[in-house]
Design an enzyme around this catalytic site. Structure first.
Site, PDB file in Angstrom:
ATOM      1  N   HIS A  99       0.792  -1.230   0.000  1.00 55.74           N
ATOM      2  CA  HIS A  99       0.000   0.000   0.000  1.00 55.74           C
ATOM      3  C   HIS A  99       0.829   1.288   0.000  1.00 55.74           C
ATOM      4  O   HIS A  99       0.281   2.374  -0.171  1.00 55.74           O
ATOM      5  CB  HIS A  99      -1.001  -0.013   1.170  1.00 55.74           C
ATOM      6  CG  HIS A  99      -2.328   0.560   0.825  1.00 55.74           C
ATOM      7  ND1 HIS A  99      -3.466   0.359   1.574  1.00 55.74           N
ATOM      8  CD2 HIS A  99      -2.717   1.367  -0.201  1.00 55.74           C
ATOM      9  CE1 HIS A  99      -4.487   1.007   1.022  1.00 55.74           C
ATOM     10  NE2 HIS A  99      -4.053   1.621  -0.046  1.00 55.74           N
ATOM     11  N   ASP A 147     -10.051  -0.419   3.849  1.00 54.76           N
ATOM     12  CA  ASP A 147      -8.886  -1.034   4.484  1.00 54.76           C
ATOM     13  C   ASP A 147      -9.240  -1.504   5.897  1.00 54.76           C
ATOM     14  O   ASP A 147     -10.106  -0.921   6.558  1.00 54.76           O
ATOM     15  CB  ASP A 147      -7.766   0.027   4.580  1.00 54.76           C
ATOM     16  CG  ASP A 147      -6.361  -0.552   4.639  1.00 54.76           C
ATOM     17  OD1 ASP A 147      -6.171  -1.615   5.260  1.00 54.76           O
ATOM     18  OD2 ASP A 147      -5.465   0.086   4.072  1.00 54.76           O
ATOM     19  N   HIS A 151      -6.939  -1.217   7.984  1.00 56.97           N
ATOM     20  CA  HIS A 151      -5.994  -0.340   8.687  1.00 56.97           C
ATOM     21  C   HIS A 151      -6.176   1.119   8.272  1.00 56.97           C
ATOM     22  O   HIS A 151      -6.655   1.401   7.180  1.00 56.97           O
ATOM     23  CB  HIS A 151      -4.556  -0.754   8.351  1.00 56.97           C
ATOM     24  CG  HIS A 151      -4.281  -2.217   8.547  1.00 56.97           C
ATOM     25  ND1 HIS A 151      -4.400  -3.143   7.536  1.00 56.97           N
ATOM     26  CD2 HIS A 151      -3.908  -2.901   9.656  1.00 56.97           C
ATOM     27  CE1 HIS A 151      -4.104  -4.351   8.000  1.00 56.97           C
ATOM     28  NE2 HIS A 151      -3.808  -4.236   9.297  1.00 56.97           N
ATOM     29  N   ASP A 202      -3.509   3.240   8.009  1.00 56.70           N
ATOM     30  CA  ASP A 202      -2.337   3.613   7.206  1.00 56.70           C
ATOM     31  C   ASP A 202      -2.016   5.103   7.302  1.00 56.70           C
ATOM     32  O   ASP A 202      -1.657   5.749   6.314  1.00 56.70           O
ATOM     33  CB  ASP A 202      -2.541   3.202   5.734  1.00 56.70           C
ATOM     34  CG  ASP A 202      -2.590   1.694   5.557  1.00 56.70           C
ATOM     35  OD1 ASP A 202      -2.272   0.952   6.508  1.00 56.70           O
ATOM     36  OD2 ASP A 202      -2.967   1.247   4.447  1.00 56.70           O
ATOM     37  N   HIS A 227       4.055   0.991   4.270  1.00 56.89           N
ATOM     38  CA  HIS A 227       2.669   0.719   3.849  1.00 56.89           C
ATOM     39  C   HIS A 227       1.659   1.078   4.954  1.00 56.89           C
ATOM     40  O   HIS A 227       0.463   1.157   4.676  1.00 56.89           O
ATOM     41  CB  HIS A 227       2.487  -0.733   3.362  1.00 56.89           C
ATOM     42  CG  HIS A 227       2.349  -1.764   4.441  1.00 56.89           C
ATOM     43  ND1 HIS A 227       1.721  -2.966   4.235  1.00 56.89           N
ATOM     44  CD2 HIS A 227       2.782  -1.781   5.734  1.00 56.89           C
ATOM     45  CE1 HIS A 227       1.751  -3.680   5.353  1.00 56.89           C
ATOM     46  NE2 HIS A 227       2.393  -2.995   6.273  1.00 56.89           N
ATOM     47  N   ASP A 275      -7.499  -1.759  -0.303  1.00 59.50           N
ATOM     48  CA  ASP A 275      -6.573  -2.735   0.281  1.00 59.50           C
ATOM     49  C   ASP A 275      -7.380  -4.020   0.477  1.00 59.50           C
ATOM     50  O   ASP A 275      -8.410  -4.009   1.176  1.00 59.50           O
ATOM     51  CB  ASP A 275      -6.065  -2.182   1.629  1.00 59.50           C
ATOM     52  CG  ASP A 275      -5.023  -3.072   2.289  1.00 59.50           C
ATOM     53  OD1 ASP A 275      -5.056  -4.301   2.087  1.00 59.50           O
ATOM     54  OD2 ASP A 275      -4.196  -2.518   3.039  1.00 59.50           O
ATOM     55  N   ASP A 279      -6.997  -6.434   2.260  1.00 60.23           N
ATOM     56  CA  ASP A 279      -7.149  -6.936   3.635  1.00 60.23           C
ATOM     57  C   ASP A 279      -8.361  -6.322   4.344  1.00 60.23           C
ATOM     58  O   ASP A 279      -8.664  -6.679   5.489  1.00 60.23           O
ATOM     59  CB  ASP A 279      -5.856  -6.802   4.451  1.00 60.23           C
ATOM     60  CG  ASP A 279      -5.481  -5.371   4.816  1.00 60.23           C
ATOM     61  OD1 ASP A 279      -6.371  -4.509   4.940  1.00 60.23           O
ATOM     62  OD2 ASP A 279      -4.271  -5.117   4.997  1.00 60.23           O
ATOM     63  N   GLU A 330      -1.948  -5.126  -1.980  1.00 61.06           N
ATOM     64  CA  GLU A 330      -1.668  -6.064  -0.892  1.00 61.06           C
ATOM     65  C   GLU A 330      -2.046  -7.521  -1.158  1.00 61.06           C
ATOM     66  O   GLU A 330      -2.097  -8.332  -0.232  1.00 61.06           O
ATOM     67  CB  GLU A 330      -2.287  -5.589   0.437  1.00 61.06           C
ATOM     68  CG  GLU A 330      -1.739  -4.246   0.955  1.00 61.06           C
ATOM     69  CD  GLU A 330      -0.342  -4.298   1.592  1.00 61.06           C
ATOM     70  OE1 GLU A 330       0.189  -5.422   1.780  1.00 61.06           O
ATOM     71  OE2 GLU A 330       0.216  -3.217   1.871  1.00 61.06           O
TER      72      GLU A 330
HETATM   73  N1  ARG Z   1      -0.572  -0.187  11.471  1.00 57.88           N
HETATM   74  C1  ARG Z   1       0.422  -1.152  11.097  1.00 57.88           C
HETATM   75  C2  ARG Z   1       1.728  -0.429  10.719  1.00 57.88           C
HETATM   76  O1  ARG Z   1       1.829   0.758  10.861  1.00 57.88           O
HETATM   77  C3  ARG Z   1      -0.058  -2.047   9.985  1.00 57.88           C
HETATM   78  C4  ARG Z   1      -0.273  -1.372   8.660  1.00 57.88           C
HETATM   79  C5  ARG Z   1      -0.804  -2.300   7.608  1.00 57.88           C
HETATM   80  N2  ARG Z   1      -0.952  -1.632   6.353  1.00 57.88           N
HETATM   81  C6  ARG Z   1      -1.325  -2.206   5.216  1.00 57.88           C
HETATM   82  N3  ARG Z   1      -1.347  -1.443   4.131  1.00 57.88           N
HETATM   83  N4  ARG Z   1      -1.665  -3.462   5.133  1.00 57.88           N
HETATM   84  O2  ARG Z   1       2.646  -1.039  10.277  1.00 57.88           O
HETATM   85 MN    MN Z   2      -3.551  -0.520   3.584  1.00 58.81          MN
HETATM   86 MN    MN Z   3      -4.551  -3.007   5.349  1.00 57.78          MN
END
Ligand code: ARG
Ligand code: MN
Ligand code: MN
Ligand code: MN
Length: 313
Positions: free
Chosen positions: A97, A120, A122, A124, A137, A227, A229, A272
């Site tokens: 990402h 997402d 998350h 991010d 990411h 994303d 996920d 991802e």
């Molecule tokens: N918050 C976590 C980090 O800062 C996980 C981030 C996951 N991001 C993603 N694009 N899958 O690393």
């Molecule tokens: Mn993401």
């Molecule tokens: Mn994510």
């Protein structure tokens, strides 16, 4: 309509090898043919050339691979800006990402009034100052949004500056949010819809609310950063940071469908997918479901049409 397709086989924004294989794997699954079938004229960039990441796990800097990530994002930004200016809808296939810094920045740099929907698990939105993992990411939005406090400069990103206001953004699908991310998001007033919100109100209400925030008059160009996920790991198991309790496939598809129907979509990231994670069956399932999301985003009318129910007699 004209569509600009670009693969970004890059994994330096996170520690797991294999996410760089996402674009080619989706091509093997018939990506181009399926998009053409929807009536698009494709300008296919192919896969972008990206710097090689030697060993994901021994990088010792606090923020990992920032020069590589920044270089990739810059190049992507240039390509997306050019394609957008030529009136094309852009589709960026990741990769991790971190690449969205490039696609969103490039899109916003030549588009007035851009809105961003971030689908997402998350947020991010960690900054180089708040990140615990050092993985870029987990940080793209901190580089794109105005008002992130104490943002230290990051080698490789000298070209980049915030291009969106917190009002221009909405999240859907959140369920793995760090406290500092929640605080900054609250402080900035970003519209954030979690999985709990989806469970409580239903996906229909939530996507309507999200679009109302970023596109109240239905006339702004919209970038969707998807994303995979955000979906439940049962639907997209082959991804680097899976989180239980995600969107169902139908909910994920519904988001894509409503955004497609808005007629405002002008840039898409799908990121991802990591074909090196999981069994062959899981990889295939992830590829198929990712492909479905892409097709629906590009206007495929209904996923049910693809697999008709057997006739009843
Ligand atoms: N918050 C976590 C980090 O800062 C996980 C981030 C996951 N991001 C993603 N694009 N899958 O690393
Ligand atoms: Mn993401
Ligand atoms: Mn994510
Ligand atoms: Mn649910």
């Amino acid at each position: 309509q004209d569509l600009f397709l670009i693969g970004v086989p890059f994994s330096g924004g996170q520690p797991r090898k294999g996410v760089e294989e996402g674009p080619v794997r989706l091509r093997k699954q018939g990506l181009v043919r399926k998009i053409e079938k929807l009536g698009y004229k494709i300008t296919d960039f192919g896969e972008m050339t990206v710097p090689h990441i030697e060993n994901h796990n021994i990088s010792r800097e606090r923020v990992k691979n920032s020069v590589e990530c920044g270089t990739v994002a810059k190049k992507l930004a240039q390509e997306i800006a050019k394609a957008t200016q030529e009136g094309k809808l852009s589709l960026t296939i990741g990769g991790d990402h971190s690449i969205a810094v490039g696609s969103v920045f490039g899109h916003a740099s030549v588009t007035r009034n851009l809105g961003l929907l971030w689908v997402d698990a998350h947020m991010d939105i960690n900054s180089p100052a708040t990140t615990k993992t050092g993985n870029i990411h987990g940080m793209p939005l901190s580089m794109l949004i105005e008002g992130i406090p104490e943002f230290p400069s990051l080698p490789g990103y000298e070209w980049c500056s915030p291009c969106l206001s917190p009002r221009d953004i909405a999240y859907i699908g959140l369920r793995d949010v760090e406290p500092q991310e929640r605080d900054i998001c609250k402080h900035l007033g970003i519209a954030a819809y979690t999985i709990d919100d989806v469970d409580k109100d239903g996906i229909g209400v939530i996507i309507e609310k999200a679009l109302e925030k970023i596109n109240p008059d239905g006339n702004r160009p919209i970038h969707v950063s998807y994303d995979i996920d955000s979906l439940d790991p049962k639907e997209t198991p082959s991804t680097g940071t899976p989180v239980r309790g995600g969107l169902t496939l139908d909910e994920g598809i519904y988001i894509a469908q409503i955004v497609a129907q808005s007629g405002c979509l002008s840039g898409i990231d799908v990121v991802e997918f990591n074909p090196a994670i999981g069994t062959e069956e899981e990889v295939l399932k992830t590829a198929q479901n990712t492909m479905k999301l892409i097709q629906i985003l590009l206007g495929l009318e209904s996923h049910l049409k693809e697999a008709p129910l057997p006739p009843v007699d």
